[in-house]
Design a protein around this motif. Structure first.
Motif, PDB file in Angstrom:
ATOM      1  N   THR A 118       0.784  -6.445  -0.652  1.00 53.28           N
ATOM      2  CA  THR A 118       1.019  -5.382   0.313  1.00 53.28           C
ATOM      3  C   THR A 118       1.720  -4.231  -0.399  1.00 53.28           C
ATOM      4  OG1 THR A 118       1.955  -4.894   2.502  1.00 53.28           O
ATOM      5  CG2 THR A 118       3.244  -6.329   1.059  1.00 53.28           C
ATOM      6  N   SER A 119       2.095  -3.204   0.359  1.00 54.87           N
ATOM      7  CA  SER A 119       2.802  -2.070  -0.226  1.00 54.87           C
ATOM      8  C   SER A 119       3.413  -1.239   0.893  1.00 54.87           C
ATOM      9  CB  SER A 119       1.844  -1.194  -1.049  1.00 54.87           C
ATOM     10  OG  SER A 119       2.474   0.023  -1.435  1.00 54.87           O
ATOM     11  N   GLY A 120       4.562  -0.647   0.595  1.00 53.02           N
ATOM     12  CA  GLY A 120       5.188   0.264   1.537  1.00 53.02           C
ATOM     13  C   GLY A 120       4.486   1.602   1.622  1.00 53.02           C
ATOM     14  N   ALA A 128      -2.099  -4.985   9.319  1.00 50.46           N
ATOM     15  CA  ALA A 128      -2.265  -6.339   8.778  1.00 50.46           C
ATOM     16  C   ALA A 128      -0.936  -7.081   8.749  1.00 50.46           C
ATOM     17  CB  ALA A 128      -2.866  -6.275   7.378  1.00 50.46           C
ATOM     18  N   ASP A 129       0.105  -6.422   8.234  1.00 48.09           N
ATOM     19  CA  ASP A 129       1.421  -7.066   8.183  1.00 48.09           C
ATOM     20  C   ASP A 129       1.943  -7.350   9.588  1.00 48.09           C
ATOM     21  OD1 ASP A 129       1.446  -7.086   5.452  1.00 48.09           O
ATOM     22  OD2 ASP A 129       2.680  -5.296   5.216  1.00 48.09           O
ATOM     23  N   SER A 130       1.670  -6.439  10.533  1.00 51.20           N
ATOM     24  CA  SER A 130       2.135  -6.637  11.905  1.00 51.20           C
ATOM     25  C   SER A 130       1.446  -7.832  12.558  1.00 51.20           C
ATOM     26  CB  SER A 130       1.876  -5.364  12.723  1.00 51.20           C
ATOM     27  OG  SER A 130       2.252  -5.554  14.072  1.00 51.20           O
ATOM     28  N   ILE A 131       0.132  -7.936  12.390  1.00 44.59           N
ATOM     29  CA  ILE A 131      -0.613  -9.071  12.948  1.00 44.59           C
ATOM     30  C   ILE A 131      -0.129 -10.379  12.342  1.00 44.59           C
ATOM     31  CG2 ILE A 131      -2.890 -10.168  13.031  1.00 44.59           C
ATOM     32  CD1 ILE A 131      -4.062  -7.294  13.204  1.00 44.59           C
ATOM     33  N   TYR A 132       0.079 -10.374  11.027  1.00 48.23           N
ATOM     34  CA  TYR A 132       0.528 -11.605  10.364  1.00 48.23           C
ATOM     35  C   TYR A 132       1.926 -11.989  10.836  1.00 48.23           C
ATOM     36  CZ  TYR A 132       1.702 -15.016   6.808  1.00 48.23           C
ATOM     37  OH  TYR A 132       2.079 -16.175   6.170  1.00 48.23           O
ATOM     38  N   ILE A 259      14.164  -7.045   4.449  1.00 48.69           N
ATOM     39  CA  ILE A 259      14.632  -5.976   3.575  1.00 48.69           C
ATOM     40  C   ILE A 259      14.407  -4.633   4.264  1.00 48.69           C
ATOM     41  CG2 ILE A 259      14.294  -4.817   1.360  1.00 48.69           C
ATOM     42  CD1 ILE A 259      13.408  -7.480   0.194  1.00 48.69           C
ATOM     43  N   MET A 260      15.446  -3.852   4.337  1.00 46.55           N
ATOM     44  CA  MET A 260      15.372  -2.529   4.951  1.00 46.55           C
ATOM     45  C   MET A 260      14.933  -1.508   3.885  1.00 46.55           C
ATOM     46  SD  MET A 260      16.258  -3.408   7.985  1.00 46.55           S
ATOM     47  CE  MET A 260      16.426  -1.824   8.796  1.00 46.55           C
ATOM     48  N   TYR A 261      13.714  -1.044   3.979  1.00 43.90           N
ATOM     49  CA  TYR A 261      13.185  -0.044   3.054  1.00 43.90           C
ATOM     50  C   TYR A 261      11.984   0.614   3.724  1.00 43.90           C
ATOM     51  CZ  TYR A 261      10.049   1.754  -0.537  1.00 43.90           C
ATOM     52  OH  TYR A 261       9.186   2.544  -1.245  1.00 43.90           O
ATOM     53  N   THR A 262      11.938   1.911   3.742  1.00 40.97           N
ATOM     54  CA  THR A 262      10.832   2.631   4.360  1.00 40.97           C
ATOM     55  C   THR A 262      10.073   3.408   3.294  1.00 40.97           C
ATOM     56  OG1 THR A 262      12.083   2.881   6.414  1.00 40.97           O
ATOM     57  CG2 THR A 262      10.158   4.287   6.138  1.00 40.97           C
ATOM     58  N   GLY A 263       8.807   2.988   3.101  1.00 40.30           N
ATOM     59  CA  GLY A 263       7.930   3.712   2.199  1.00 40.30           C
ATOM     60  C   GLY A 263       7.172   4.784   2.953  1.00 40.30           C
ATOM     61  N   ILE A 269      10.963  -2.515   7.786  1.00 40.91           N
ATOM     62  CA  ILE A 269      11.465  -3.849   7.457  1.00 40.91           C
ATOM     63  C   ILE A 269      10.354  -4.627   6.755  1.00 40.91           C
ATOM     64  CG2 ILE A 269      12.501  -5.986   8.326  1.00 40.91           C
ATOM     65  CD1 ILE A 269      13.384  -4.479  10.792  1.00 40.91           C
ATOM     66  N   HIS A 270      10.726  -5.303   5.682  1.00 39.49           N
ATOM     67  CA  HIS A 270       9.745  -6.074   4.906  1.00 39.49           C
ATOM     68  C   HIS A 270      10.208  -7.527   4.802  1.00 39.49           C
ATOM     69  CE1 HIS A 270       7.683  -2.358   3.710  1.00 39.49           C
ATOM     70  NE2 HIS A 270       8.897  -1.849   3.728  1.00 39.49           N
ATOM     71  N   TYR A 271       9.251  -8.437   5.000  1.00 41.05           N
ATOM     72  CA  TYR A 271       9.554  -9.853   5.088  1.00 41.05           C
ATOM     73  C   TYR A 271       9.014 -10.610   3.875  1.00 41.05           C
ATOM     74  CZ  TYR A 271      10.083  -8.415   9.963  1.00 41.05           C
ATOM     75  OH  TYR A 271      10.450  -7.756  11.116  1.00 41.05           O
ATOM     76  N   ASP A 272       9.735 -11.655   3.463  1.00 37.64           N
ATOM     77  CA  ASP A 272       9.249 -12.640   2.476  1.00 37.64           C
ATOM     78  C   ASP A 272       8.819 -11.976   1.162  1.00 37.64           C
ATOM     79  OD1 ASP A 272       9.424 -14.804   4.459  1.00 37.64           O
ATOM     80  OD2 ASP A 272       7.700 -13.804   5.386  1.00 37.64           O
ATOM     81  N   VAL A 273       9.609 -11.040   0.697  1.00 36.87           N
ATOM     82  CA  VAL A 273       9.262 -10.273  -0.497  1.00 36.87           C
ATOM     83  C   VAL A 273       9.604 -11.073  -1.758  1.00 36.87           C
ATOM     84  CG1 VAL A 273       9.714  -8.162  -1.802  1.00 36.87           C
ATOM     85  CG2 VAL A 273       9.613  -8.101   0.710  1.00 36.87           C
ATOM     86  N   MET A 274       8.648 -11.160  -2.688  1.00 32.64           N
ATOM     87  CA  MET A 274       8.907 -11.823  -3.956  1.00 32.64           C
ATOM     88  C   MET A 274       9.904 -11.004  -4.770  1.00 32.64           C
ATOM     89  SD  MET A 274       8.461 -12.134  -7.437  1.00 32.64           S
ATOM     90  CE  MET A 274       7.282 -10.865  -7.853  1.00 32.64           C
TER      91      MET A 274
END
Length: 334
Positions: A118-120, A128-132, A259-263, A269-274
């Protein structure tokens, strides 16, 4: 005179093999079954069975089997002593420990790994991220689905989450998502337990449901402890249906969620980031026969820019050639 060799001298003591009970097994609360093989070069005369030194039975002929009453014994460990005698008085002994108790039936379940690029800065990644997230944001899927999201370097400008992990992220993206001759990974995209899932989030969820129904091919037992500012992770991996693979790798991934980050695509908000992979993106080679358990240790330092309470260790065993994932697991680090 001709020497009579019709009666051979008895020169060997009996040989005992205990088939049941299995060493250190939990046998129940009423009886313990005993199954032996006892051999001798001439003849086995008798086999005595003792529990904690107290005679329990004597067997005089094959098959050397018995069912011993343990109803009056206390719960916990006990010792079966087997003494075998031959006709000339030669003897042998064998001991095996067992546990009186009620054996718990372990539920071995499948944990499914979903790896997403994925990407910000990726506009199609937003739905896609929202549905998942909506499809997996409940107790069942949070327990059974292990998610790792790799932030990619395309489309530009560079995603900050990509910049923070690019040295680890790039080799994994190249292994999973970048076709030969291409320079970048197309996002959104996913693999589910080593099956290519494409760019459709509903398809990701469908493949997850299918994979959760398959039997586990390995088992993980994960534990951790804090010491001197580091987290020491212990991974016990047991093969269940792993012997057909000769190219297995054990992967350990540290992820951070919420993680709070806005691209540029506006997702806040981003979840489960490696965040990183230990010992590296290629994992560690592991030979794991069926029923075999191996233990691995990882020393983890949580970066001060991460929120420790949002960090997980993700583990999975994967066939390097086919990309098939035998099993996954995760543990919260703080």
């Amino acid at each position: 005179a001709k020497k009579d060799n019709s009666v051979a001298p008895d020169i060997e003591a009996p040989v005992i093999t205990v088939l049941l009970p299995v060493a250190d097994d939990t046998v129940g609360i009423a009886t313990v079954g005993v199954v032996l093989t006892v051999t001798d070069d001439i003849e086995v005369q008798s086999v005595q069975l003792l529990i904690d030194g107290v005679p329990a039975d004597t067997v005089y002929a094959a098959p050397f089997q018995s069912s011993l009453d343990i109803s009056m014994l206390p719960y916990g460990p006990h010792t079966l002593l087997v003494r075998a005698f031959d006709a000339t008085g030669k003897s042998a002994e064998k001991r095996v420990s067992f546990v009186k108790g009620i054996k718990s039936v372990e539920a071995l379940v499948r944990y499914t790994l979903c790896e997403i690029v994925t990407s910000g800065n990726c506009t199609p990644c937003v739905p896609a991220d929202s549905i998942y997230h909506e499809g997996t944001n409940n107790a069942f899927y949070q327990e059974r689905v292990v998610t790792v999201k790799y932030h990619a370097y395309f489309p530009p400008p560079p995603d900050n989450l990509w910049l923070a992990s690019k040295d680890i992220c790039r080799p994994r993206l190249e292994y999973l998502f970048i076709p030969p001759g291409m320079q970048s990974a197309s996002s959104p995209n996913a693999w589910v337990s080593g099956t290519k899932a494409g760019s459709s989030a509903p398809n990701w969820l469908r493949l997850i449901d299918d994979d959760l129904k398959t039997p586990p091919e390995a088992k993980f037992e994960l534990s951790k402890k804090d010491s001197a500012g580091k987290i020491h992770l212990t991974i016990k991996a047991t093969g269940l249906a792993s012997s057909s693979f000769n190219d297995l790798r054990l992967h350990t991934v540290l992820t951070e969620t919420d993680i709070m980050y806005t691209g540029t695509n506006g997702v806040p908000i981003h979840y489960d980031v490696m965040r990183t992979m230990l010992p590296g993106p290629e994992g560690e080679s592991i030979a794991l026969a069926d029923g075999q358990t191996k233990t691995f240790s990882r020393e983890i330092t949580i970066d001060p820019t991460w929120i420790a309470e949002h960090c997980y260790a993700v583990v999975f065993v994967q066939s390097n050639g086919s990309k098939h994932v035998l099993q996954a697991g995760k543990i919260k680090l703080r």
